[in-house]
Write an enzyme that holds these catalytic residues in place. Structure first.
Site, PDB file in Angstrom:
ATOM      1  N   CYS A   1       0.876  -1.211   0.056  1.00 50.45           N
ATOM      2  CA  CYS A   1       0.252   0.054   0.365  1.00 50.45           C
ATOM      3  C   CYS A   1       0.700   1.147   0.136  1.00 50.45           C
ATOM      4  O   CYS A   1       1.642   1.569   0.966  1.00 50.45           O
ATOM      5  CB  CYS A   1      -1.170   0.110   0.923  1.00 50.45           C
ATOM      6  SG  CYS A   1      -2.049   1.465   1.728  1.00 50.45           S
ATOM      7  N   GLU A   2       0.481   1.758  -1.154  1.00 48.31           N
ATOM      8  CA  GLU A   2       1.574   3.243  -0.814  1.00 48.31           C
ATOM      9  C   GLU A   2       1.352   4.176   0.100  1.00 48.31           C
ATOM     10  O   GLU A   2       2.042   4.910   0.432  1.00 48.31           O
ATOM     11  CB  GLU A   2       1.357   4.216  -2.033  1.00 48.31           C
ATOM     12  CG  GLU A   2       0.148   4.692  -2.221  1.00 48.31           C
ATOM     13  CD  GLU A   2      -0.444   5.220  -4.017  1.00 48.31           C
ATOM     14  OE1 GLU A   2      -0.723   6.105  -4.414  1.00 48.31           O
ATOM     15  OE2 GLU A   2       0.642   4.560  -5.106  1.00 48.31           O
ATOM     16  N   HIS A   3       0.404   4.541   0.509  1.00 49.91           N
ATOM     17  CA  HIS A   3      -0.068   4.722   1.485  1.00 49.91           C
ATOM     18  C   HIS A   3       0.405   4.959   2.830  1.00 49.91           C
ATOM     19  O   HIS A   3       0.784   5.709   4.233  1.00 49.91           O
ATOM     20  CB  HIS A   3      -1.888   5.256   1.872  1.00 49.91           C
ATOM     21  CG  HIS A   3      -2.456   5.984   1.208  1.00 49.91           C
ATOM     22  ND1 HIS A   3      -3.078   5.158   0.552  1.00 49.91           N
ATOM     23  CD2 HIS A   3      -2.311   6.306  -0.232  1.00 49.91           C
ATOM     24  CE1 HIS A   3      -3.740   5.667  -0.382  1.00 49.91           C
ATOM     25  NE2 HIS A   3      -2.860   6.665  -1.084  1.00 49.91           N
ATOM     26  N   HIS A   4       0.754   2.777   3.576  1.00 53.61           N
ATOM     27  CA  HIS A   4       1.259   3.213   4.189  1.00 53.61           C
ATOM     28  C   HIS A   4       2.482   2.428   4.510  1.00 53.61           C
ATOM     29  O   HIS A   4       3.196   1.885   5.723  1.00 53.61           O
ATOM     30  CB  HIS A   4       0.062   2.300   5.395  1.00 53.61           C
ATOM     31  CG  HIS A   4      -1.136   3.154   6.065  1.00 53.61           C
ATOM     32  ND1 HIS A   4      -2.256   3.172   4.825  1.00 53.61           N
ATOM     33  CD2 HIS A   4      -0.732   4.027   6.601  1.00 53.61           C
ATOM     34  CE1 HIS A   4      -3.298   4.010   4.866  1.00 53.61           C
ATOM     35  NE2 HIS A   4      -2.615   4.550   5.955  1.00 53.61           N
TER      36      HIS A   4
ATOM     37  N   GLN B   1      -4.318  -0.855  -5.039  1.00 53.00           N
ATOM     38  CA  GLN B   1      -5.451  -1.437  -5.589  1.00 53.00           C
ATOM     39  C   GLN B   1      -6.025  -0.975  -7.206  1.00 53.00           C
ATOM     40  O   GLN B   1      -5.991  -1.587  -7.625  1.00 53.00           O
ATOM     41  CB  GLN B   1      -5.663  -2.239  -4.705  1.00 53.00           C
ATOM     42  CG  GLN B   1      -6.618  -3.706  -5.015  1.00 53.00           C
ATOM     43  CD  GLN B   1      -7.025  -4.707  -3.760  1.00 53.00           C
ATOM     44  OE1 GLN B   1      -7.189  -4.626  -2.713  1.00 53.00           O
ATOM     45  NE2 GLN B   1      -8.757  -5.020  -4.877  1.00 53.00           N
TER      46      GLN B   1
ATOM     47  N   HIS C   1      -5.721  -6.711   3.391  1.00 49.90           N
ATOM     48  CA  HIS C   1      -4.486  -5.524   3.121  1.00 49.90           C
ATOM     49  C   HIS C   1      -4.180  -5.212   5.112  1.00 49.90           C
ATOM     50  O   HIS C   1      -5.304  -4.955   5.453  1.00 49.90           O
ATOM     51  CB  HIS C   1      -5.397  -4.253   2.674  1.00 49.90           C
ATOM     52  CG  HIS C   1      -5.227  -3.163   1.678  1.00 49.90           C
ATOM     53  ND1 HIS C   1      -5.251  -2.526   0.789  1.00 49.90           N
ATOM     54  CD2 HIS C   1      -6.470  -4.282   0.695  1.00 49.90           C
ATOM     55  CE1 HIS C   1      -5.434  -2.885  -0.599  1.00 49.90           C
ATOM     56  NE2 HIS C   1      -6.262  -3.731  -0.555  1.00 49.90           N
TER      57      HIS C   1
ATOM     58  N   CYS D   1      -3.337  -2.387   6.103  1.00 50.55           N
ATOM     59  CA  CYS D   1      -3.834  -1.553   6.295  1.00 50.55           C
ATOM     60  C   CYS D   1      -4.702  -1.588   7.322  1.00 50.55           C
ATOM     61  O   CYS D   1      -4.884  -0.608   8.100  1.00 50.55           O
ATOM     62  CB  CYS D   1      -3.432  -0.187   5.647  1.00 50.55           C
ATOM     63  SG  CYS D   1      -4.144  -0.220   3.800  1.00 50.55           S
TER      64      CYS D   1
END
Length: 190
Positions: free
Chosen positions: A76-79, A118, A146, A148
């Site tokens: 996940c590019e956010h976490h 995703q 996920h 996250c």
């Protein structure tokens, strides 16, 4: 070009930032191990990682082709936490050109091997297939767990995220319904 030394330095700072001692026996080699791990998990960022999809000519081959349950893992590019799942790819060949099945699997794996969300990953797989093999239609359905969601924030283990992208003839209701039925999914028509 990946810089493992820089990754290891960042992990040392991260460990210090969370209150750990990166020099204690259990963590002494962790920065280097994480650097190797991140290099592997992000191998899709390498410019030469993605190979073109191979195709072969086969007369009168214009029926649906389905590759089910392609396993994948991404970050996940956010976490920067992993999400792991399965991908179903459906395509309708055009001009009697059939894609190499291994090439499609490699496409999924390579595009997943980098930080991304995703939703974008699903779209990129579908768009790449349409462009490279000139298919009459493409459907990509991805389902993943996920970390996250499971490990932080709402902490909902066993939740799954499902995304889909449909292109060309697979946007048509009857074709989409057939494809979803064949991969074991259903839709509601209102």
């Amino acid at each position: 070009m990946q810089d493992r030394k820089k990754i290891a330095e960042g992990i040392r700072l991260l460990l210090e930032g969370v209150g750990e001692d990166p020099n204690r026996p259990g963590l002494r080699e962790t920065p280097e191990r994480v650097a190797v791990s991140m290099s592997e998990l992000c191998r899709g960022l390498s410019g030469d990682a993605r190979k073109p999809i191979s195709t072969i000519s086969a007369a009168d081959r214009n029926e649906m082709v389905i590759i089910k349950d392609i396993s994948f893992a991404s970050l996940c590019e956010h976490h920067l936490l992993p999400y792991i799942g399965r991908c179903d790819v459906v395509y309708i060949p055009a001009d009697d050109r059939i894609a190499g099945l291994g090439s499609i699997v490699q496409l999924v794996e390579t595009l997943a091997a980098r930080p991304t969300i995703q939703e974008r990953l699903t779209t990129e797989i579908a768009d790449t297939l349409m462009e490279e093999i000139g298919a009459k239609g493409v459907m990509v359905v991805m389902e993943a767990e996920h970390m996250c969601l499971a490990m932080r924030g709402v902490k909902k283990r066993d939740s799954r995220i499902v995304t889909s992208a449909m292109r060309g003839h697979l946007r048509r209701l009857e074709t989409r319904t057939e494809a979803l039925s064949l991969i074991g999914r259903s839709i509601r028509v209102r």
